[in-house]
Design a protein around this motif. Structure first.
Motif, PDB file in Angstrom:
ATOM      1  N   MET A 281      -2.822   5.662   0.716  1.00  7.00           N
ATOM      2  CA  MET A 281      -3.411   6.166  -0.526  1.00  7.00           C
ATOM      3  C   MET A 281      -3.734   7.652  -0.411  1.00  7.00           C
ATOM      4  SD  MET A 281      -3.382   3.494  -2.383  1.00  7.00           S
ATOM      5  CE  MET A 281      -3.063   1.776  -2.009  1.00  7.00           C
TER       6      MET A 281
ATOM      7  N   THR B 295       0.808  -1.225   0.000  1.00  5.31           N
ATOM      8  CA  THR B 295       0.000   0.000   0.000  1.00  5.31           C
ATOM      9  C   THR B 295       0.839   1.271   0.000  1.00  5.31           C
ATOM     10  OG1 THR B 295      -0.202  -0.114   2.419  1.00  5.31           O
ATOM     11  CG2 THR B 295      -1.925  -1.166   1.114  1.00  5.31           C
TER      12      THR B 295
ATOM     13  N   GLY C 297      -0.542   9.698  -0.707  1.00  4.87           N
ATOM     14  CA  GLY C 297      -0.083   9.836  -2.080  1.00  4.87           C
ATOM     15  C   GLY C 297      -1.004  10.681  -2.935  1.00  4.87           C
ATOM     16  N   TRP C 298      -2.320  10.594  -2.659  1.00  5.88           N
ATOM     17  CA  TRP C 298      -3.298  11.318  -3.470  1.00  5.88           C
ATOM     18  C   TRP C 298      -3.207  12.823  -3.264  1.00  5.88           C
ATOM     19  CZ3 TRP C 298      -5.992   9.756  -7.453  1.00  5.88           C
ATOM     20  CH2 TRP C 298      -7.086  10.502  -7.882  1.00  5.88           C
TER      21      TRP C 298
ATOM     22  N   GLY D 228       0.650   4.119  -2.803  1.00  2.00           N
ATOM     23  CA  GLY D 228       0.481   5.545  -2.563  1.00  2.00           C
ATOM     24  C   GLY D 228       1.523   6.376  -3.276  1.00  2.00           C
TER      25      GLY D 228
ATOM     26  N   GLU E 102       4.946  11.592   2.832  1.00  2.00           N
ATOM     27  CA  GLU E 102       4.952  10.136   2.971  1.00  2.00           C
ATOM     28  C   GLU E 102       5.263   9.731   4.400  1.00  2.00           C
ATOM     29  OE1 GLU E 102       7.753   8.816   0.146  1.00  2.00           O
ATOM     30  OE2 GLU E 102       6.448   9.133  -1.593  1.00  2.00           O
TER      31      GLU E 102
END
Length: 267
Positions: free
Chosen positions: A226, A122, A229-230, A126, A243
């Motif tokens: 997620m 995951t 990263g989004w 991301g 991060e």
């Protein structure tokens, strides 16, 4: 003047950091709610989205399934041996197997499986989402009238969720089998005692807490990276900081869930 200026600057940085942290938490909650709504929508399982979800479920689970199963079996065998030998030395052998089942199956294995999926699946997913934003792929999808949350983010989140649940369930079964073999060997003589012990440990309340904990662990591991990263900013240095912030938020959520599960089981 210098002292007052430094105090004001420190307060401003603290306020900016607090606002950024609150915004990051809100974005994670909002994006998680959006993904859950899309999961309940029948339109999410049609056309190319269904193929993308199937692909992500396979990519994030299949390649690590055998390796994690072997790792879980080795870890369970080592811990079971340590606990049993220690209990025998203190004259507590009748409690050894119950302790192994409680520590491994109820507490350690689900958390280990979710952390393994986070590091292996995951968090890199991301990062992929952040790279898609940098390359302009997300903006291109939006210009064509395609929902990028449905086509890019949700399949990766579903893949991570499926990987967490699958590895947690499989590793719990492996832990139970490994614990039995470590104590009784390849004999069926201890099966009635072991079955009775399993029933004493997995009472209805404990089982419910275990299922809820595993599900919430999986949701946290699948959604928080997620969201990081989004919503990651485009400059590279800020992206790395985001991060790390997402990783810290994920660990905080996992810690809170674990504390609540311990309170539900033992208080």
């Amino acid at each position: 003047m210098n002292w007052s200026h430094a105090t004001v600057s420190l307060a401003a940085r603290f306020w900016d950091g607090a606002c950024e942290t609150a915004l990051a938490w809100w974005r994670s909650i909002y994006l998680g709610a959006v993904v859950l709504v899309l999961l309940l929508s029948p339109s999410s399982y049609r056309g190319t989205v269904r193929g993308r979800m199937a692909y992500q479920m396979y990519v994030q689970t299949g390649p690590v399934l055998l390796g994690f199963t072997a790792l879980a079996a080795l870890l369970c065998a080592v811990i079971t041996h340590i606990v049993v030998v220690t209990a025998l030395s203190y004259g507590l052998s009748r409690y050894a197997l119950e302790m192994v089942v409680r520590v491994l199956v109820l507490e350690l294995i689900p958390l280990t499986a979710c952390l393994f999926v986070a590091m292996r699946c995951t968090i890199p997913s991301g990062t992929q989402l952040a790279q898609l934003r940098v390359r302009g792929h997300i903006s291109a999808l939006q210009q064509r009238g395609v929902d990028p949350v449905r086509t890019e983010l949700m399949p990766r989140a579903v893949g991570g969720l499926f990987a967490c649940l699958t590895l947690a369930a499989l590793s719990c079964v492996v832990a139970l089998i490994t614990a039995y073999l470590s104590v009784y060997g390849f004999s069926l003589a201890g099966l009635p005692v072991y079955t009775r012990l399993f029933g004493q440990v997995f009472k209805p309340g404990v089982t419910l807490v275990f299922i809820l904990k595993t599900c919430f662990f999986s949701l946290a591991v699948a959604l928080i990276p997620m969201a990081s990263g989004w919503y990651a900013p485009l400059p590279r240095l800020r992206q790395q900081g985001r991060e790390l912030g997402g990783l810290a938020r994920m660990f905080v959520v996992l810690l809170v869930i674990e504390i609540l599960s311990l309170m539900g089981n033992y208080y």
